[in-house]
Write an enzyme that holds these catalytic residues in place. Structure first.
Site, PDB file in Angstrom:
ATOM      1  CE  LYS A   1      -2.035  -1.063   3.902  1.00  0.00           C
ATOM      2  NZ  LYS A   1      -1.268  -2.283   4.223  1.00  0.00           N
TER       3      LYS A   1
ATOM      4  NE  ARG B   1       5.791  -0.149  10.337  1.00  0.00           N
ATOM      5  CZ  ARG B   1       4.642  -0.354   9.706  1.00  0.00           C
ATOM      6  NH1 ARG B   1       4.496   0.048   8.445  1.00  0.00           N
ATOM      7  NH2 ARG B   1       3.650  -0.958  10.310  1.00  0.00           N
TER       8      ARG B   1
ATOM      9  NE  ARG C   1       1.914  -4.720  11.675  1.00  0.00           N
ATOM     10  CZ  ARG C   1       3.033  -4.606  10.963  1.00  0.00           C
ATOM     11  NH1 ARG C   1       4.175  -5.046  11.462  1.00  0.00           N
ATOM     12  NH2 ARG C   1       3.002  -4.056   9.786  1.00  0.00           N
TER      13      ARG C   1
ATOM     14  NE  ARG D   1      -4.422  -1.285  10.006  1.00  0.00           N
ATOM     15  CZ  ARG D   1      -3.416  -0.730   9.336  1.00  0.00           C
ATOM     16  NH1 ARG D   1      -3.527   0.484   8.852  1.00  0.00           N
ATOM     17  NH2 ARG D   1      -2.302  -1.403   9.158  1.00  0.00           N
TER      18      ARG D   1
ATOM     19  NE  ARG E   1       7.034  -2.490   6.439  1.00  0.00           N
ATOM     20  CZ  ARG E   1       5.689  -2.438   6.450  1.00  0.00           C
ATOM     21  NH1 ARG E   1       5.043  -1.882   5.443  1.00  0.00           N
ATOM     22  NH2 ARG E   1       5.026  -2.969   7.443  1.00  0.00           N
TER      23      ARG E   1
HETATM   24  P1  ADP Z   1       1.095  -1.581   7.500  1.00  0.00           P
HETATM   25  O1  ADP Z   1       1.882  -0.732   6.559  1.00  0.00           O
HETATM   26  O2  ADP Z   1       1.875  -2.725   8.006  1.00  0.00           O
HETATM   27  O3  ADP Z   1      -0.245  -1.949   6.932  1.00  0.00           O
HETATM   28  P2  ADP Z   1       0.510   0.814   9.004  1.00  0.00           P
HETATM   29  O4  ADP Z   1       1.764   1.598   8.885  1.00  0.00           O
HETATM   30  O5  ADP Z   1      -0.628   1.195   8.131  1.00  0.00           O
HETATM   31  O6  ADP Z   1       0.835  -0.728   8.824  1.00  0.00           O
HETATM   32  O7  ADP Z   1       0.001   0.865  10.509  1.00  0.00           O
HETATM   33  C1  ADP Z   1       0.871   0.592  11.587  1.00  0.00           C
HETATM   34  C2  ADP Z   1       0.048   0.474  12.872  1.00  0.00           C
HETATM   35  O8  ADP Z   1      -0.609   1.733  13.136  1.00  0.00           O
HETATM   36  C3  ADP Z   1      -1.063  -0.561  12.864  1.00  0.00           C
HETATM   37  O9  ADP Z   1      -0.595  -1.855  13.200  1.00  0.00           O
HETATM   38  C4  ADP Z   1      -2.014   0.014  13.921  1.00  0.00           C
HETATM   39  O10 ADP Z   1      -1.536  -0.228  15.231  1.00  0.00           O
HETATM   40  C5  ADP Z   1      -1.918   1.514  13.673  1.00  0.00           C
HETATM   41  N1  ADP Z   1      -2.919   1.992  12.703  1.00  0.00           N
HETATM   42  C6  ADP Z   1      -2.675   2.556  11.476  1.00  0.00           C
HETATM   43  N2  ADP Z   1      -3.832   2.884  10.859  1.00  0.00           N
HETATM   44  C7  ADP Z   1      -4.838   2.513  11.701  1.00  0.00           C
HETATM   45  C8  ADP Z   1      -6.253   2.565  11.634  1.00  0.00           C
HETATM   46  N3  ADP Z   1      -6.889   3.056  10.555  1.00  0.00           N
HETATM   47  N4  ADP Z   1      -6.953   2.067  12.688  1.00  0.00           N
HETATM   48  C9  ADP Z   1      -6.342   1.580  13.778  1.00  0.00           C
HETATM   49  N5  ADP Z   1      -5.015   1.481  13.900  1.00  0.00           N
HETATM   50  C10 ADP Z   1      -4.249   1.955  12.879  1.00  0.00           C
HETATM   51  P1  ADP Z   2       2.216  -1.782   3.215  1.00  0.00           P
HETATM   52  O1  ADP Z   2       2.210  -0.276   3.189  1.00  0.00           O
HETATM   53  O2  ADP Z   2       1.005  -2.390   2.567  1.00  0.00           O
HETATM   54  O3  ADP Z   2       2.441  -2.333   4.590  1.00  0.00           O
HETATM   55  P2  ADP Z   2       4.807  -1.556   1.835  1.00  0.00           P
HETATM   56  O4  ADP Z   2       4.502  -0.714   0.654  1.00  0.00           O
HETATM   57  O5  ADP Z   2       5.514  -0.928   2.981  1.00  0.00           O
HETATM   58  O6  ADP Z   2       3.448  -2.287   2.347  1.00  0.00           O
HETATM   59  O7  ADP Z   2       5.630  -2.830   1.324  1.00  0.00           O
HETATM   60  C1  ADP Z   2       6.141  -3.794   2.236  1.00  0.00           C
HETATM   61  C2  ADP Z   2       7.548  -4.220   1.807  1.00  0.00           C
HETATM   62  O8  ADP Z   2       7.472  -4.999   0.610  1.00  0.00           O
HETATM   63  C3  ADP Z   2       8.477  -3.055   1.503  1.00  0.00           C
HETATM   64  O9  ADP Z   2       9.778  -3.420   1.944  1.00  0.00           O
HETATM   65  C4  ADP Z   2       8.410  -2.909  -0.034  1.00  0.00           C
HETATM   66  O10 ADP Z   2       9.653  -2.423  -0.566  1.00  0.00           O
HETATM   67  C5  ADP Z   2       8.147  -4.347  -0.476  1.00  0.00           C
HETATM   68  N1  ADP Z   2       7.223  -4.444  -1.616  1.00  0.00           N
HETATM   69  C6  ADP Z   2       6.142  -3.661  -1.894  1.00  0.00           C
HETATM   70  N2  ADP Z   2       5.493  -4.080  -3.003  1.00  0.00           N
HETATM   71  C7  ADP Z   2       6.179  -5.177  -3.450  1.00  0.00           C
HETATM   72  C8  ADP Z   2       6.015  -6.082  -4.567  1.00  0.00           C
HETATM   73  N3  ADP Z   2       5.003  -5.935  -5.436  1.00  0.00           N
HETATM   74  N4  ADP Z   2       6.909  -7.088  -4.686  1.00  0.00           N
HETATM   75  C9  ADP Z   2       7.926  -7.236  -3.804  1.00  0.00           C
HETATM   76  N5  ADP Z   2       8.131  -6.431  -2.734  1.00  0.00           N
HETATM   77  C10 ADP Z   2       7.275  -5.412  -2.559  1.00  0.00           C
END
Ligand code: ADP
Ligand code: ADP
Ligand code: ZN
Length: 220
Positions: free
Chosen positions: A13, A162, A173, A88, A127
């Site tokens: 994302k 992170r 998660r 979420r 990541r």
């Molecule tokens: P990821 O990239 O792994 O999907 P995020 O960076 O979006 O994770 O979120 C990291 C953490 O921040 C989540 O595990 C949660 O604790 C909190 N968080 C982020 N967005 C939300 C939301 N919309 N509702 C509740 N918690 C959230």
């Molecule tokens: P999210 O925001 O959904 O948690 P990220 O964009 O942070 O996910 O991506 C998670 C990890 O996977 C990062 O280290 C990113 O560089 C890698 N990544 C993202 N998209 C791809 C893909 N299509 N194939 C392989 N690795 C990816």
């Protein structure tokens, strides 16, 4: 244009919303990034969110809805927004619908990045990102072109990982995603606004699929 990117942790994302922001001039609203900034600044919000985030739980709906209510203003998002990490929960999705309806706005695309659990774990465990500009990287899938150097801003030795990307927290998660966030898929499907994109493909291919979907719909 307003877009929601849905998908489990590690789906891509953040990576793809950076492209969509640059390509379509949208404001990227990544709630995880906002919360991490609040934790780093030591604000009241950060103090409340820190322990929940570190445990892999979800921050309360009230807090999250309050954050988004401010963030989606026209002033902040002159060309529209891309939501990464919100909604979420069903309560968040309903609150978002109500906020948008009150302002005569709508979501144009809800896009699910589809990846399986094994891939998510591989993505999350490799990541890291640039602590200066936020650009995202991966040990195997997106290593920096020059070791220890950010491709985007050139910062050297500024990479960070992170706190919640460690193995113990990742399981929690994923569990939260399946229990609380996956129900949003039928919620948006029932409104006819959900589109799936194969998130298992390489980064550039996912971007192309998103551009096709958004470009095509925009022209229709
Ligand atoms: P990821 O990239 O792994 O999907 P995020 O960076 O979006 O994770 O979120 C990291 C953490 O921040 C989540 O595990 C949660 O604790 C909190 N968080 C982020 N967005 C939300 C939301 N919309 N509702 C509740 N918690 C959230
Ligand atoms: P999210 O925001 O959904 O948690 P990220 O964009 O942070 O996910 O991506 C998670 C990890 O996977 C990062 O280290 C990113 O560089 C890698 N990544 C993202 N998209 C791809 C893909 N299509 N194939 C392989 N690795 C990816
Ligand atoms: Zn950088």
């Amino acid at each position: 244009m307003n877009i929601i990117l849905l998908g489990p942790p590690g789906a891509g994302k953040g990576t793809q919303s950076d492209f969509l922001r640059d390509q379509y001039g949208l404001t990227k609203l990544a709630t995880g990034d906002m919360l991490r900034a609040a934790v780093a600044s030591g604000s009241e919000l950060g103090k409340k969110a820190k322990a929940v985030m570190e445990s892999g739980g979800l921050v309360s709906d009230d807090i999250m809805i309050g954050i988004i209510r401010e963030a989606i203003s026209d002033k902040n998002c002159p060309n529209g927004f891309i939501l990464d990490g919100f909604p979420r929960t069903t309560a968040q999705a309903e609150a978002l619908d109500a906020m948008l309806a009150a302002e005569g706005k709508k979501i144009d695309h809800v896009i699910e990045l589809e990846v399986n659990d094994a891939e998510m774990v591989a993505r999350i465990s490799g990541r890291f990102s640039c602590g200066k500009c936020g650009a995202g990287f991966h040990d195997s899938f997106k290593p920096p072109k020059v070791k220890d150097t950010c491709d985007s801003c050139g910062a050297v030795g500024a990479f960070t990982r992170r706190a919640d990307d460690k193995a113990e927290t990742v399981a929690k998660r994923l569990e939260q995603y399946h229990a609380m966030t996956a129900p949003l898929l039928p919620y948006y499907r029932a409104r006819g606004s959900l589109h799936g994109v194969n998130g298992m493909a390489p980064i550039a291919e996912v971007t192309t699929a998103l551009q096709k979907l958004i470009g095509k719909k925009a022209a229709a």
